[in-house]
Design a protein around this motif. Structure first.
Motif, PDB file in Angstrom:
ATOM      1  N   SER A 292       0.807  -1.221   0.000  1.00 39.32           N
ATOM      2  CA  SER A 292       0.000   0.000   0.000  1.00 39.32           C
ATOM      3  C   SER A 292       0.838   1.269   0.000  1.00 39.32           C
ATOM      4  CB  SER A 292      -0.938   0.010   1.208  1.00 39.32           C
ATOM      5  OG  SER A 292      -0.190  -0.019   2.420  1.00 39.32           O
ATOM      6  N   ARG A 293       2.130   1.138   0.377  1.00 36.71           N
ATOM      7  CA  ARG A 293       2.998   2.310   0.430  1.00 36.71           C
ATOM      8  C   ARG A 293       4.090   2.291  -0.629  1.00 36.71           C
ATOM      9  NH1 ARG A 293       2.939   4.882   5.279  1.00 36.71           N
ATOM     10  NH2 ARG A 293       4.009   6.527   4.107  1.00 36.71           N
ATOM     11  N   ALA A 294       4.078   1.277  -1.475  1.00 32.00           N
ATOM     12  CA  ALA A 294       5.131   1.146  -2.483  1.00 32.00           C
ATOM     13  C   ALA A 294       5.124   2.314  -3.454  1.00 32.00           C
ATOM     14  CB  ALA A 294       4.971  -0.164  -3.242  1.00 32.00           C
ATOM     15  N   ALA A 295       3.944   2.794  -3.810  1.00 32.51           N
ATOM     16  CA  ALA A 295       3.861   3.924  -4.745  1.00 32.51           C
ATOM     17  C   ALA A 295       4.517   5.164  -4.157  1.00 32.51           C
ATOM     18  CB  ALA A 295       2.401   4.210  -5.099  1.00 32.51           C
TER      19      ALA A 295
ATOM     20  N   GLU B 148       8.252   4.780  -4.692  1.00 32.43           N
ATOM     21  CA  GLU B 148       8.605   4.980  -6.095  1.00 32.43           C
ATOM     22  C   GLU B 148       8.536   6.445  -6.507  1.00 32.43           C
ATOM     23  OE1 GLU B 148       7.682   1.241  -8.816  1.00 32.43           O
ATOM     24  OE2 GLU B 148       5.866   1.968  -7.855  1.00 32.43           O
ATOM     25  N   ALA B 149       7.643   7.183  -5.891  1.00 33.60           N
ATOM     26  CA  ALA B 149       7.441   8.576  -6.285  1.00 33.60           C
ATOM     27  C   ALA B 149       8.402   9.536  -5.598  1.00 33.60           C
ATOM     28  CB  ALA B 149       5.995   8.990  -5.987  1.00 33.60           C
ATOM     29  N   THR B 150       9.211   9.028  -4.670  1.00 33.71           N
ATOM     30  CA  THR B 150      10.124   9.884  -3.914  1.00 33.71           C
ATOM     31  C   THR B 150      11.509   9.884  -4.543  1.00 33.71           C
ATOM     32  OG1 THR B 150       8.901   9.354  -1.893  1.00 33.71           O
ATOM     33  CG2 THR B 150      11.087  10.315  -1.627  1.00 33.71           C
TER      34      THR B 150
ATOM     35  N   ASP C 185      18.318   6.389  -2.169  1.00 35.28           N
ATOM     36  CA  ASP C 185      18.832   6.626  -3.506  1.00 35.28           C
ATOM     37  C   ASP C 185      20.356   6.685  -3.527  1.00 35.28           C
ATOM     38  OD1 ASP C 185      18.239   7.168  -6.295  1.00 35.28           O
ATOM     39  OD2 ASP C 185      19.053   9.170  -5.938  1.00 35.28           O
ATOM     40  N   ARG C 186      20.980   6.812  -2.353  1.00 36.89           N
ATOM     41  CA  ARG C 186      22.439   6.879  -2.304  1.00 36.89           C
ATOM     42  C   ARG C 186      23.092   5.499  -2.328  1.00 36.89           C
ATOM     43  NH1 ARG C 186      22.382  11.369   2.372  1.00 36.89           N
ATOM     44  NH2 ARG C 186      21.870   9.496   3.542  1.00 36.89           N
TER      45      ARG C 186
ATOM     46  N   LEU D 147      12.636   1.636  -5.280  1.00 37.96           N
ATOM     47  CA  LEU D 147      11.932   0.399  -4.968  1.00 37.96           C
ATOM     48  C   LEU D 147      12.366  -0.697  -5.935  1.00 37.96           C
ATOM     49  CD1 LEU D 147       9.558  -0.914  -3.259  1.00 37.96           C
ATOM     50  CD2 LEU D 147       8.134  -0.462  -5.264  1.00 37.96           C
ATOM     51  N   TRP D 148      12.776  -1.843  -5.389  1.00 39.73           N
ATOM     52  CA  TRP D 148      13.051  -3.036  -6.195  1.00 39.73           C
ATOM     53  C   TRP D 148      11.892  -4.005  -6.041  1.00 39.73           C
ATOM     54  CZ3 TRP D 148      17.318  -0.463  -4.312  1.00 39.73           C
ATOM     55  CH2 TRP D 148      18.402  -0.304  -5.179  1.00 39.73           C
TER      56      TRP D 148
END
Length: 321
Positions: free
Chosen positions: A44-47, A50-52, A298-299, A57-58
């Motif tokens: 429910s929080r994967a989106a 991905e949007a951040t 992301d790092r 997200l893998w």
């Protein structure tokens, strides 16, 4: 003069593993920078991940046995292949899996997942939802009556299937079971999806009686996992997973022959025949492909995954701030 700080990615000095059971707390640790990588991102929080811009997200499909409902073909109503097929054709898994897992998990068409060596794409699309055909099969099997609640009957007996599960399941599994139950009702099949305490559940499954079906999956990067669940010698007493003591000599020959093949092409062809037989005989109802949802800062660079779909950190690096 002090030396300039290092630029670019740097290797991690070590790996610290923390166990954070609560979904929101685990995701919060990632978004706040307390940790660099988390497993089991809530679908429910994967989106959000991905949007951040600061997270990635893998989505990694697990190899082995897809989450499947295994049918009791030795005792009870599901000895009749027509009933097994009718149930499979009654459930709209495309919609159900999408809703429950927010379109992050694929519905399964075969007992092997697509990430498993020698998975056969030929099973895909081979049993779409078809309630009209399900109704024909139920009629052929003699379940032609209807009771006051709309369930199928034969000789005054309601068509009821028992599907217990161990209490304490996560809500997603519970929602999935309720969804399959509701879909089965549309064809007049009374599916009893109900919890048991762990001890009673183990006792029932060990005996292979008192239940008509159970749900299972297994991570293993090897198609021989099919023999573990369906080979006649792979009973629980022998350390296998054949709970209902399925005894299909023809399937045994296919499983043993596939395992003995030496060349990749012939082995793939042999396992394709196995996968097709499992569906043709409706021995299991594959439901969804277990998928690992891994979130990372992301790092993080160089994160990889092994053959079983688990993350590997030996080559991971962290981008300098």
């Amino acid at each position: 003069m002090r030396p300039a700080p290092p630029r670019g990615p740097v290797r991690y000095d070590g790996l610290v593993i923390e166990f954070i059971d609560e979904d929101a707390a685990r995701l919060g640790a990632l978004t706040s920078g307390q940790v660099d990588v988390i497993g089991s991102v809530p679908p429910s929080r994967a989106a959000t991940v991905e949007a951040t811009d600061t997270m990635r997200l893998w989505k990694v499909q697990a190899p082995g046995a897809a989450y499947s409902v295994v049918f009791n073909t030795e005792n009870g109503p599901l000895r009749d292949v027509r009933l097994r097929k009718a149930l499979m054709l009654s459930v709209d898994l495309n919609q159900l899996v999408d809703v429950v897992f927010f379109k992050l998990y694929a519905r399964a068409w075969g007992m092997l997942t697509p990430a498993t060596p020698h998975y056969s794409p030929a099973v895909e699309g081979s049993w779409p939802v078809d309630r009209a055909r399900a109704a024909e099969l139920l009629d052929e099997a003699g379940w032609t009556g209807r009771d006051g609640e709309g369930y199928r009957t034969k000789d005054g007996e309601r068509l009821t299937l028992s599907w217990p599960y161990a209490s304490g399941l996560q809500s997603k599994a519970d929602i999935l079971g309720q969804g399959i139950q509701a879909e089965a009702k549309k064809s007049g099949i009374h599916l009893r999806w109900y919890p048991l305490d762990v001890g009673t559940f183990i006792e029932r499954t060990s005996a292979g009686r008192g239940l008509d079906m159970y749900g299972t999956s297994f991570v293993r990067p090897e198609p021989d996992i099919l023999r573990f669940f369906l080979g006649s010698q792979e009973t629980l007493a022998n350390g296998g997973g054949n709970v209902f003591r399925l005894n299909d000599p023809g399937l045994d020959r296919l499983l043993d022959g596939a395992a003995a093949e030496q060349t990749p092409r012939r082995r793939a062809d042999a396992y394709a025949r196995v996968q097709r037989r499992v569906i043709d005989e409706a021995l299991v109802m594959p439901v969804y492909v277990p998928t690992s949802l891994v979130g990372a800062s992301d790092r993080v660079r160089g994160l990889a995954f092994d053959a079983a779909g688990y993350p590997l950190f030996n080559g991971a690096e962290r981008e300098a701030p």
